[in-house]
Every structure is written in structure tokens, then in C-alpha cells.
Design an enzyme around this catalytic site. Structure first.
Site, PDB file in Angstrom:
ATOM      1  N   GLY A 122      35.458  36.565  34.681  1.00 21.06           N
ATOM      2  CA  GLY A 122      36.132  37.836  34.485  1.00 21.06           C
ATOM      3  C   GLY A 122      36.422  38.591  35.752  1.00 21.06           C
ATOM      4  O   GLY A 122      37.062  39.629  35.724  1.00 21.06           O
ATOM      5  N   CYS A 123      35.937  38.146  36.896  1.00 19.35           N
ATOM      6  CA  CYS A 123      36.106  38.890  38.137  1.00 19.35           C
ATOM      7  C   CYS A 123      36.576  37.968  39.235  1.00 19.35           C
ATOM      8  O   CYS A 123      35.916  36.995  39.559  1.00 19.35           O
ATOM      9  CB  CYS A 123      34.791  39.563  38.546  1.00 19.35           C
ATOM     10  SG  CYS A 123      34.864  40.369  40.146  1.00 19.35           S
ATOM     11  N   GLY A 124      37.688  38.279  39.835  1.00 15.34           N
ATOM     12  CA  GLY A 124      38.238  37.415  40.869  1.00 15.34           C
ATOM     13  C   GLY A 124      37.639  37.642  42.228  1.00 15.34           C
ATOM     14  O   GLY A 124      37.976  36.945  43.178  1.00 15.34           O
TER      15      GLY A 124
END
Length: 285
Positions: A122-124
Site C-alpha cells: 500500500g505504500c510506494g
């Protein structure tokens, strides 16, 4: 008890990136019943460059070669698809290892973008070691005055909905699609992570020698800062999201000359950056 379910031979194979599982359907006023359901796969995927571990992310184990190319390109590790000589995918007991053989000239860029060996779907930005690494120095794209139409954007959004077999089967994945300037979707990639889906799409574009600057990227998620940054790194002049953008995404789109639109549903969308790219700006929502 619910558990993994073997696929009966007479049934159609589930979409790539999904698995069948027996589940219990229940409700406050509904008798419980067991039946088969499809769930999206989410597994650790480790990226190795010339034998050196670089990052491990959670992803859907499908189109991993595209992911290897796209991630490497949008991270600035490679300069073009030609810098990757080969990709081997190893299916291990704990996940997948993507072994990338790349040009030795790219080793320095790899060190500059080094990440820790743990990431999240969910987090780049997970694993970035300092604030200085959050934003890459990228040149602004050439202006696209009047080059796109509202009709093409709406058409691409409408097509994307039906071109997500994994999401239609599981309800658990994001999609990124690329459409030409007429709004015709040319390719779509899916993943449990929205950043991964866009990287897979970009990887396919550069591997196929398609010109990202001649089209529109449509994403099924919100438009975060890094989604805009990846689009800019690939040279895509327009990013259209079905959900909302963030303030940092809008700021970056302003600076890098990217048309950024959100809340793209039915025939309506909201343009946050560079509405002058539309050939009919008076018709924009």
C-alpha cells in the site's frame, strides 16, 4: 473449516494471480453455508540486481517481468529497457525472487535508490532511508496544449472497468491502464498494490517499444504523489484516477506538466492540474 480448495477439472481456471478457497457465507439472519470463493494472491517479491538484493515488496505474482522492468525504470535504476539483459523468476517457499541481469553502468543508480529489504503493497515509499530520497529530480514533460479530449478520457475510464479480470473475480486489486489519445485502452495490468500495477503497466510499455507520451494512464485508485512521479518518469502526460488525488500529487503534477484528473466516473471527472491540455476545456467538469 474454510481452507484452500482444489480447482475441479470441469470448471474454468481462475484468473492469474488468484486462488480458490472454501469460505463460509454467513449473516445475522442468514444460515451459514460453505462455498468456493476467489481471493487475490499477495506474496513477498524480492528484487535482485546482478545478484544483489535490493528490495522486497508485497505484490501479486503475475506479470512479474513487466514489474521488474517498470519498477527499475520508474525508480531510475535503468535508463531504458535495453539496460536489462534478462529476468529470471524463482518461485521459492516464502515468495518469489526476481533476478535481474542489468548493465553494469546502472550499478551506481542502484546504490542511489537503495531500499531496505521490506516493503508494503500500500505504500510506494516504504524503505526509503531519508527525506531527500522521497522526491526524485525529474525534468518537466513537454506541454500538451489541447492535445487530449474529455471524450477520450471518459472512454478510457469506461473501458477500464471491464478490463480487470482479477478485480472482477476477487474485488481486491487495483488496475492501471494505458489508452491512446483516442481513448482506446491498449493494455491493463493489475496488482494488490496500486504502485505495483502502474509499474507493471510501464514495464509493459517500455518492453513493447510503445511510446508512453502518446497516451493516457488510467488508474483504479487514488492519485498519490508517487503515482504522479512514476507517470512523469515514464513520460506519460496525463494521469486519470477514479478516486481523489492528494495535495502533493497535485503540486507535483503542476510542476512536471502532467494533466492530473480524479473522481473519473461515468462521463465526469475533475481536472486538478493542466486543464489546458484538453482540446475542449469548456466541457471539463
Amino acid at each position: 473449516m474454510p481452507g484452500d480448495l482444489q480447482q475441479p477439472e470441469q470448471q474454468a481456471a481462475p484468473p492469474a494471480g488468484s486462488r480458490l478457497r472454501r469460505v463460509l457465507r454467513a449473516g445475522a439472519q442468514t444460515p451459514g453455508r460453505e462455498e468456493a470463493d476467489l481471493i487475490a494472491q499477495e506474496v513477498p517479491v524480492a528484487l535482485e540486481y546482478n545478484g544483489i538484493s535490493h528490495a522486497t515488496l508485497l505484490a501479486t505474482p503475475h506479470d512479474l517481468e513487466d514489474f521488474a522492468f517498470g519498477f527499475s525504470y520508474t525508480e531510475g535504476i535503468i535508463r531504458s529497457a535495453r539496460d536489462i539483459y534478462g529476468v529470471d523468476i524463482v518461485d521459492g517457499p516464502q515468495g518469489f525472487i526476481v533476478q535481474i541481469d542489468m548493465a553494469s553502468a546502472c550499478q551506481n543508480q542502484l546504490k542511489l535508490r537503495r531500499r531496505s529489504l521490506a516493503g508494503r503493497s500500500g505504500c510506494g515509499l516504504c524503505g526509503i532511508e531519508s527525506l531527500d530520497e522521497v522526491r526524485r529530480e525529474l525534468p518537466a514533460l513537454p506541454a500538451q496544449q489541447g492535445a487530449l479530449s474529455a471524450r477520450a478520457i471518459s472512454s478510457a475510464v469506461d473501458q477500464l472497468r471491464s478490463l480487470q479480470p482479477l478485480h472482477l473475480a476477487t474485488g481486491a486489486t487495483h488496475a492501471a491502464g494505458w489508452a491512446d489519445r483516442d481513448g482506446n485502452i491498449q493494455c491493463v495490468r493489475e496488482d494488490v498494490g496500486r504502485h505495483n500495477a502502474l509499474d507493471k503497466l510501464i514495464g509493459h510499455l517500455i518492453r513493447s517499444s510503445m511510446d508512453p507520451s502518446q497516451g493516457i494512464a488510467v488508474i483504479s485508485s487514488r492519485a498519490s504523489f508517487e503515482m504522479v512521479q512514476k507517470a512523469a518518469a515514464a513520460g506519460i502526460p496525463a494521469l486519470v484516477a477514479v478516486s481523489a488525488p492528494t495535495s502533493y500529487a497535485v503540486q507535483l503534477a503542476d510542476e512536471l506538466n502532467i494533466l492530473l484528473a480524479g473522481f473519473a466516473r461515468s462521463s465526469l471527472f475533475t481536472v486538478y492540474s493542466h486543464p489546458e491540455y484538453l482540446s475542449t476545456p469548456g466541457n471539463t467538469p
